[in-house]
Design a protein around this motif. Sequence first.
Motif: not given
Length: 86
Positions: A48-65
């Motif tokens: 999910k973090i990779a999908l967000a281009g390395g952005d941890i905040t966005k990656g956590l958002g992808f994880w949790n919806g």
Amino acid sequence: GLMQMMGRSLYDVGYFFQHGGTLYDSLIRYLDDPTEQMETGCKWLAKKIALAGGDITKGLGFWNGDKTGAYAAQILERYEKLKKRF
């Protein structure tokens, strides 16, 4: 579970294929083993973090919806507190 992965997420990271047997057997193994939960959850979070281009905040958002960023803010705040303790 520790990282609360759903069946489809486990399938997407190849969990069921790694362990063979029936889907039921794999799911029971996953639910019964905290190490399996952490390893598989970390793979999914990394994806999910990779999908967000390395952005941890966005990656956590992808994880949790989470579309608001509130979940990521909570997790990052907890991380900062724990980082100071250890």
